[in-house]
Design a protein around this motif. Structure first.
Motif, PDB file in Angstrom:
ATOM      1  N   ALA A 128       0.831  -1.085   0.038  1.00 38.54           N
ATOM      2  CA  ALA A 128      -0.023   0.040  -0.051  1.00 38.54           C
ATOM      3  C   ALA A 128       1.101   1.169   0.028  1.00 38.54           C
ATOM      4  O   ALA A 128       2.044   1.412   0.408  1.00 38.54           O
ATOM      5  CB  ALA A 128      -0.881   0.012   1.255  1.00 38.54           C
ATOM      6  N   LEU A 129       0.582   2.178  -0.879  1.00 35.94           N
ATOM      7  CA  LEU A 129       1.106   3.219  -0.708  1.00 35.94           C
ATOM      8  C   LEU A 129       0.168   4.393   0.042  1.00 35.94           C
ATOM      9  O   LEU A 129      -0.879   4.819  -0.313  1.00 35.94           O
ATOM     10  CB  LEU A 129       1.441   3.894  -2.430  1.00 35.94           C
ATOM     11  CG  LEU A 129       2.093   5.376  -2.346  1.00 35.94           C
ATOM     12  CD1 LEU A 129       3.576   5.527  -1.736  1.00 35.94           C
ATOM     13  CD2 LEU A 129       1.958   5.625  -3.952  1.00 35.94           C
ATOM     14  N   VAL A 130       0.723   5.110   1.005  1.00 36.61           N
ATOM     15  CA  VAL A 130       0.410   6.137   1.669  1.00 36.61           C
ATOM     16  C   VAL A 130       0.872   7.443   1.538  1.00 36.61           C
ATOM     17  O   VAL A 130       2.102   7.734   1.884  1.00 36.61           O
ATOM     18  CB  VAL A 130       0.304   5.810   3.214  1.00 36.61           C
ATOM     19  CG1 VAL A 130      -0.389   7.003   4.248  1.00 36.61           C
ATOM     20  CG2 VAL A 130      -0.469   4.522   3.402  1.00 36.61           C
ATOM     21  N   ALA A 139      -3.167   7.046  11.691  1.00 34.43           N
ATOM     22  CA  ALA A 139      -4.002   6.124  11.977  1.00 34.43           C
ATOM     23  C   ALA A 139      -4.153   5.051  10.780  1.00 34.43           C
ATOM     24  O   ALA A 139      -4.688   3.933  11.086  1.00 34.43           O
ATOM     25  CB  ALA A 139      -5.450   6.802  12.064  1.00 34.43           C
ATOM     26  N   ILE A 140      -4.122   5.728   9.733  1.00 32.29           N
ATOM     27  CA  ILE A 140      -4.389   4.726   8.385  1.00 32.29           C
ATOM     28  C   ILE A 140      -2.964   3.784   8.226  1.00 32.29           C
ATOM     29  O   ILE A 140      -3.265   2.456   7.876  1.00 32.29           O
ATOM     30  CB  ILE A 140      -4.526   5.778   7.202  1.00 32.29           C
ATOM     31  CG1 ILE A 140      -5.787   6.271   7.341  1.00 32.29           C
ATOM     32  CG2 ILE A 140      -4.264   4.856   5.832  1.00 32.29           C
ATOM     33  CD1 ILE A 140      -6.013   7.451   6.319  1.00 32.29           C
ATOM     34  N   VAL A 141      -2.067   4.315   8.603  1.00 30.10           N
ATOM     35  CA  VAL A 141      -0.622   3.220   8.461  1.00 30.10           C
ATOM     36  C   VAL A 141      -0.979   2.083   9.409  1.00 30.10           C
ATOM     37  O   VAL A 141      -0.693   0.958   9.029  1.00 30.10           O
ATOM     38  CB  VAL A 141       0.577   3.992   8.559  1.00 30.10           C
ATOM     39  CG1 VAL A 141       1.605   2.926   8.852  1.00 30.10           C
ATOM     40  CG2 VAL A 141       1.053   5.122   7.617  1.00 30.10           C
ATOM     41  N   VAL A 152       4.023  -1.073   3.779  1.00 30.66           N
ATOM     42  CA  VAL A 152       3.237   0.297   3.502  1.00 30.66           C
ATOM     43  C   VAL A 152       4.273   1.102   3.102  1.00 30.66           C
ATOM     44  O   VAL A 152       5.409   1.258   4.147  1.00 30.66           O
ATOM     45  CB  VAL A 152       2.561   0.665   4.944  1.00 30.66           C
ATOM     46  CG1 VAL A 152       1.982   2.070   4.696  1.00 30.66           C
ATOM     47  CG2 VAL A 152       1.625  -0.417   5.369  1.00 30.66           C
ATOM     48  N   VAL A 153       4.134   1.622   2.011  1.00 35.79           N
ATOM     49  CA  VAL A 153       5.278   2.636   1.516  1.00 35.79           C
ATOM     50  C   VAL A 153       4.876   4.073   1.824  1.00 35.79           C
ATOM     51  O   VAL A 153       3.449   4.538   1.617  1.00 35.79           O
ATOM     52  CB  VAL A 153       5.296   2.530   0.037  1.00 35.79           C
ATOM     53  CG1 VAL A 153       6.482   3.448  -0.644  1.00 35.79           C
ATOM     54  CG2 VAL A 153       5.818   1.031  -0.230  1.00 35.79           C
ATOM     55  N   THR A 190      -3.133  -0.952  -2.936  1.00 35.27           N
ATOM     56  CA  THR A 190      -3.667   0.090  -2.389  1.00 35.27           C
ATOM     57  C   THR A 190      -3.079   1.328  -2.348  1.00 35.27           C
ATOM     58  O   THR A 190      -1.958   1.422  -2.210  1.00 35.27           O
ATOM     59  CB  THR A 190      -4.203  -0.297  -0.765  1.00 35.27           C
ATOM     60  OG1 THR A 190      -4.539  -1.685  -0.851  1.00 35.27           O
ATOM     61  CG2 THR A 190      -5.317   0.455  -0.214  1.00 35.27           C
ATOM     62  N   VAL A 191      -3.772   2.287  -2.758  1.00 39.19           N
ATOM     63  CA  VAL A 191      -3.135   3.715  -2.661  1.00 39.19           C
ATOM     64  C   VAL A 191      -4.182   4.905  -2.045  1.00 39.19           C
ATOM     65  O   VAL A 191      -5.200   4.937  -2.125  1.00 39.19           O
ATOM     66  CB  VAL A 191      -2.934   4.307  -4.220  1.00 39.19           C
ATOM     67  CG1 VAL A 191      -2.172   5.547  -4.172  1.00 39.19           C
ATOM     68  CG2 VAL A 191      -2.185   3.071  -4.867  1.00 39.19           C
TER      69      VAL A 191
END
Ligand SMILES: NC(=O)c1ccc[n+]([C@@H]2O[C@H](COP(=O)([O-])OP(=O)(O)OC[C@H]3O[C@@H](n4cnc5c(N)ncnc54)[C@H](OP(=O)(O)O)[C@@H]3O)[C@@H](O)[C@H]2O)c1
Length: 276
Positions: A128-130, A139-141, A152-153, A190-191
């Motif tokens: 996933a890229l955040v 919170a999302i990470v 998670v990037v 996921t982005v």
């Protein structure tokens, strides 16, 4: 002795007039025909502790907490959930037996929104890229890692903040340079945009978005406008997109259930009511 008091709840912030929470909770109170009120409360920093100690005596079952009180509220609470410890901020307080219990429901709201908007989404399907490393990003990470994303990037304009997330969340998090982070998109399942870019009145997000493709799930937590340029680009390239309103609505569910005793639904009726 039976307690006949009508339950009260609210949102504490400064400013607080822009908050949509009173509309969300007000809609549910009406819909489920429950006694209760949900009130916006403008509170100055210096008054926060006194206010939090007084609210239970006035019949408040709990409150949401928004900017700038989320960190201080965590510090003032008697008990904090694991999620609050991980995220470093509280957004939902419940008052019970003279004690303040603090929780953070943003991660729950994010996951519930994705699962509703993209039922086939599976965090474990790929990295996933955040984009962004502010309060919402934490919170999302945490949510993505817990849901099983293999990696998670994170990219942020101020790189040190992304490095801070890596220090807190560990090895499954990789930091990449902000300006070239668009190059990562094609490899992601996921982005997520967690920056305020693309919001009404803010500049657009200027990254290379040509890597969006079918099979990806893309979400933006900005919800004004609902279809941000970022989401439009993803949609036009075949990705499944989920707007940011769902997170806002779902994060309110646990608080409402705790304070008013009914688990509420997030459905089209509620979305329509909030979009006015
Ligand atoms: N849908 C929901 O339920 C929900 C929940 C929470 C927040 N939000 C929305 O999400 C957004 C972020 O909220 P937050 O609380 O995380 O805010 P925040 O802590 O202030 O973080 C803002 C983020 O945006 C980045 N940013 C801002 N201006 C930028 C620019 N010109 N270029 C590149 N990056 C920029 C910041 O990068 P730097 O670190 O480099 O400044 C940071 O990563 C807001 O629009 C908020 O309304 C939505």
């Amino acid at each position: 002795m039976t307690d006949h008091r009508i339950p009260l709840a609210g949102v504490i912030g400064n400013p607080v007039a822009h908050s949509r929470s009173p509309d969300v909770h007000g809609h549910w109170l009406k819909r489920y025909d429950l006694p209760g009120h949900y009130i916006p409360l403008h509170v100055e920093d210096i008054d926060l502790e006194q206010v939090l100690r007084s609210l239970p005596q006035m019949g408040f079952a709990g409150v949401n907490v928004t900017i700038p009180h989320k960190v201080r509220a965590m510090e003032l609470a008697d008990f904090i959930s694991d999620r609050v410890t991980l995220i470093g901020a509280a957004n939902t307080l419940t008052f019970r037996d003279g004690k303040i219990y603090a929780d953070n429901t943003d991660a729950y709201g994010f996951l519930a929104s994705l699962r509703q908007g993209a039922p086939d989404w599976n965090a474990a399907a790929g990295p996933a890229l955040v984009l962004g490393a502010g309060g919402a990003s934490r919170a999302i990470v945490s949510a993505l890692l817990e849901a099983g994303a293999p990696e998670v990037v994170v990219a942020n304009r101020t790189r040190s903040k992304a490095e801070g997330l890596r220090a807190d969340f560990g090895a499954r998090l990789r930091v990449v340079e902000w300006v070239t982070s668009g190059d990562q998109i094609a490899d992601m399942a996921t982005v997520v945009n967690t920056t305020s870019l693309g919001m009404q009145g803010q500049p657009a997000l200027k990254l290379d978005l040509s890597g969006f493709k079918r099979g990806q799930v893309v979400t933006d937590i900005v919800y004004t406008p609902l279809m941000t340029p970022f989401l439009s680009e993803a949609k036009s390239r075949g990705a499944t997109v989920v707007d940011g309103l769902g997170m806002l609505l779902h994060q309110a569910v646990p608080g409402f259930e705790r304070w008013f005793g009914q688990r509420p639904e997030v459905d089209d009726d509620l979305r329509r009511a909030i979009l006015g």
